[in-house]
Design an enzyme around this catalytic site. Structure first.
Site, PDB file in Angstrom:
ATOM      1  N   PRO A  77     -28.543  12.749  32.363  1.00 13.87           N
ATOM      2  CA  PRO A  77     -28.515  11.570  31.480  1.00 13.87           C
ATOM      3  C   PRO A  77     -29.123  10.318  32.088  1.00 13.87           C
ATOM      4  O   PRO A  77     -28.916  10.007  33.263  1.00 13.87           O
ATOM      5  CB  PRO A  77     -27.014  11.390  31.211  1.00 13.87           C
ATOM      6  CG  PRO A  77     -26.454  12.774  31.314  1.00 13.87           C
ATOM      7  CD  PRO A  77     -27.236  13.429  32.414  1.00 13.87           C
ATOM      8  N   CYS A  78     -29.846   9.585  31.230  1.00 12.88           N
ATOM      9  CA  CYS A  78     -30.574   8.390  31.660  1.00 12.88           C
ATOM     10  C   CYS A  78     -29.804   7.079  31.546  1.00 12.88           C
ATOM     11  O   CYS A  78     -30.100   6.136  32.291  1.00 12.88           O
ATOM     12  CB  CYS A  78     -31.864   8.250  30.836  1.00 12.88           C
ATOM     13  SG  CYS A  78     -32.983   9.644  30.960  1.00 12.88           S
ATOM     14  N   PRO A  79     -28.828   6.935  30.617  1.00 15.93           N
ATOM     15  CA  PRO A  79     -28.198   5.622  30.419  1.00 15.93           C
ATOM     16  C   PRO A  79     -27.639   4.956  31.666  1.00 15.93           C
ATOM     17  O   PRO A  79     -27.678   3.717  31.762  1.00 15.93           O
ATOM     18  CB  PRO A  79     -27.093   5.933  29.398  1.00 15.93           C
ATOM     19  CG  PRO A  79     -27.628   7.063  28.600  1.00 15.93           C
ATOM     20  CD  PRO A  79     -28.364   7.917  29.603  1.00 15.93           C
ATOM     21  N   PRO A  80     -27.114   5.690  32.674  1.00 18.36           N
ATOM     22  CA  PRO A  80     -26.595   4.995  33.850  1.00 18.36           C
ATOM     23  C   PRO A  80     -27.640   4.172  34.604  1.00 18.36           C
ATOM     24  O   PRO A  80     -27.285   3.271  35.365  1.00 18.36           O
ATOM     25  CB  PRO A  80     -26.078   6.141  34.733  1.00 18.36           C
ATOM     26  CG  PRO A  80     -25.752   7.232  33.774  1.00 18.36           C
ATOM     27  CD  PRO A  80     -26.821   7.136  32.723  1.00 18.36           C
ATOM     28  N   PHE A  81     -28.936   4.476  34.391  1.00 17.80           N
ATOM     29  CA  PHE A  81     -29.988   3.814  35.154  1.00 17.80           C
ATOM     30  C   PHE A  81     -30.973   3.043  34.272  1.00 17.80           C
ATOM     31  O   PHE A  81     -31.858   2.359  34.783  1.00 17.80           O
ATOM     32  CB  PHE A  81     -30.765   4.864  35.968  1.00 17.80           C
ATOM     33  CG  PHE A  81     -29.878   5.801  36.727  1.00 17.80           C
ATOM     34  CD1 PHE A  81     -29.209   5.378  37.857  1.00 17.80           C
ATOM     35  CD2 PHE A  81     -29.685   7.107  36.296  1.00 17.80           C
ATOM     36  CE1 PHE A  81     -28.371   6.234  38.560  1.00 17.80           C
ATOM     37  CE2 PHE A  81     -28.855   7.979  36.986  1.00 17.80           C
ATOM     38  CZ  PHE A  81     -28.187   7.534  38.124  1.00 17.80           C
TER      39      PHE A  81
END
Length: 413
Positions: A77-81
């Site tokens: 998943p991309c949202p953390p970064f």
């Protein structure tokens, strides 16, 4: 070592999978949480073992059963970064990057490839990246990060992806990053035949207007609306190319559409812009779901380029190269990690041999506190700093990720 097997986590709808297949890998397993994306994978490759569910749930798959696989790959998943988000990193309950790295301790793959958004390359995550490199080194891997642009691999789209590749030390000298190739095709040239499909007489004129490359396609998440081509800035860039980015069309422009018309893109057009050729993959689901699957994908040509270099390294093709000196992403992290006691600000600066100023150290400490526990103390009136536990999910039974997933399962994508 034939065939080369891959286990792919967070496989999505198959962008990375198709690219790795082109690079010579055979899928031993693919795991994905989105039911429609799983249907797409099974529809296109019914012979693959495709599992539906949370990739960190051992009821879905047991990593120990895939020990020794040639490649572990995934687009976690991309949202953390993401720059568009809060960049919570290891404090984000969706973060699976560190967990994926820990799989190397269980599965001992010969190589690892993980891709994510450009935001992970920012200074905010320098300590996170350093932790990943150091952990992989402990596990016997040589790792490197590289920011790759889709437009450097034949895809007319501004789509930067930050890619981690790690190989066991016996294979690492044979790996090199793929060389870029000049982009020869604009958005208009790539899509003209599709724009003409319903008889639009002015498709050639439109193609001449669409003479550049497109902004990053944004698949988005289940939390937000329907299909459109991105935020306001991206929509303006698409309009400059003669594309209405306020949605996705069901069909190409009809015969009789006026000259100067700004058409919307169809699913087929979006897929081609993402690197699918049009006849190599079919997407399952309704239009918004199809767009989301495509927009969130790793472009197959980029995955194929990196995968081919990994495959060559695993077969020890070509001469062995001297390994480059490992880049240090965060010197403050390295200093605190090696320290036998808590350090003061002055001691950290001294340990850096004067390379870091007080302002630089304070900024890096601020970033560190977002991903690590940082116990503070006092010594002779000066504040001390100590590197504590990494907050990321690496499989803990009591991690906040489990509660989040239980509550938000239908909206996770």
């Amino acid at each position: 070592m034939d065939p080369l097997r891959v286990v792919e986590i967070c496989a999505g709808a198959g962008g990375q999978a198709l690219g790795l297949e082109r690079a010579g890998f055979e899928h031993w397993l693919a795991v994905e949480i989105d039911p429609t994306a799983v249907e797409t994978l099974r529809h296109n490759r019914p012979e693959w073992d495709v599992r539906l569910g949370d990739v960190a749930d051992e009821d879905v798959w047991d990593p120990k059963q895939f020990k020794g696989v040639e490649l572990l790959a995934g687009g976690v998943p991309c949202p953390p970064f993401s720059i568009a988000g809060k960049q919570l990193g290891s404090s984000d309950e969706r973060d699976l990057f560190a967990w994926a790295v820990e799989l190397c301790a269980v599965m001992t793959p010969r190589a690892l490839m993980l891709e994510n958004v450009r935001g992970l390359s920012a200074p905010r995550f320098s300590a996170y990246r350093q932790h990943v490199l150091d952990r992989l080194d402990e596990l016997g891997y040589v790792a490197d990060w590289r920011l790759l642009h889709a437009s450097d691999f034949g895809v007319p789209q501004l789509r930067p992806r930050f890619v981690l590749v790690a190989l066991q030390k016996e294979y690492a000298p044979y790996f090199s990053w793929p060389e870029t190739v000049p982009l020869k095709t604009s958005v208009g040239e790539l899509l003209q035949d599709l724009m003409e499909a319903e008889g639009w007489e002015h498709a050639a004129e439109w193609a001449r207007r669409a003479s550049g490359i497109g902004p990053t396609l944004v698949g988005g998440s289940k939390k937000h609306g329907g299909a459109d081509l991105g935020p306001t800035r991206a929509k303006r860039a698409w309009m400059d190319l003669g594309v209405d980015a306020m949605g996705v069309a069901n069909e190409a422009p009809p015969a009789g559409a006026p000259e100067g018309h700004n058409p919307k893109l169809t699913i087929e057009m979006v897929a081609r812009l993402q690197g699918w050729t049009g006849d190599d993959w079919e997407f399952v689901g309704r239009k918004t779901s199809k767009y989301r699957q495509i927009g969130n994908a790793f472009p197959p040509p980029v995955a194929a380029a990196v995968g081919s270099r990994i495959a060559a390294a695993l077969r020890r093709e070509g001469p062995a190269r001297e390994l480059a000196e490992v880049v240090v992403h965060d010197e403050v992290y390295r200093i605190l990690r090696a320290a036998e006691k808590p350090l003061t600000l002055r001691e950290i600066i001294t340990a850096s041999a004067g390379d870091l100023t007080q302002e630089e150290v304070l900024l890096r400490l601020k970033h560190l506190e977002r991903d690590f526990d940082m116990p503070r103390g006092k010594r002779r009136g000066e504040e001390t700093f100590e590197l504590g536990n990494f907050r990321a999910f690496v499989g803990q039974d009591d991690h906040i990720r489990h509660e989040y997933l239980a509550q938000m399962r239908s909206k996770v994508s």
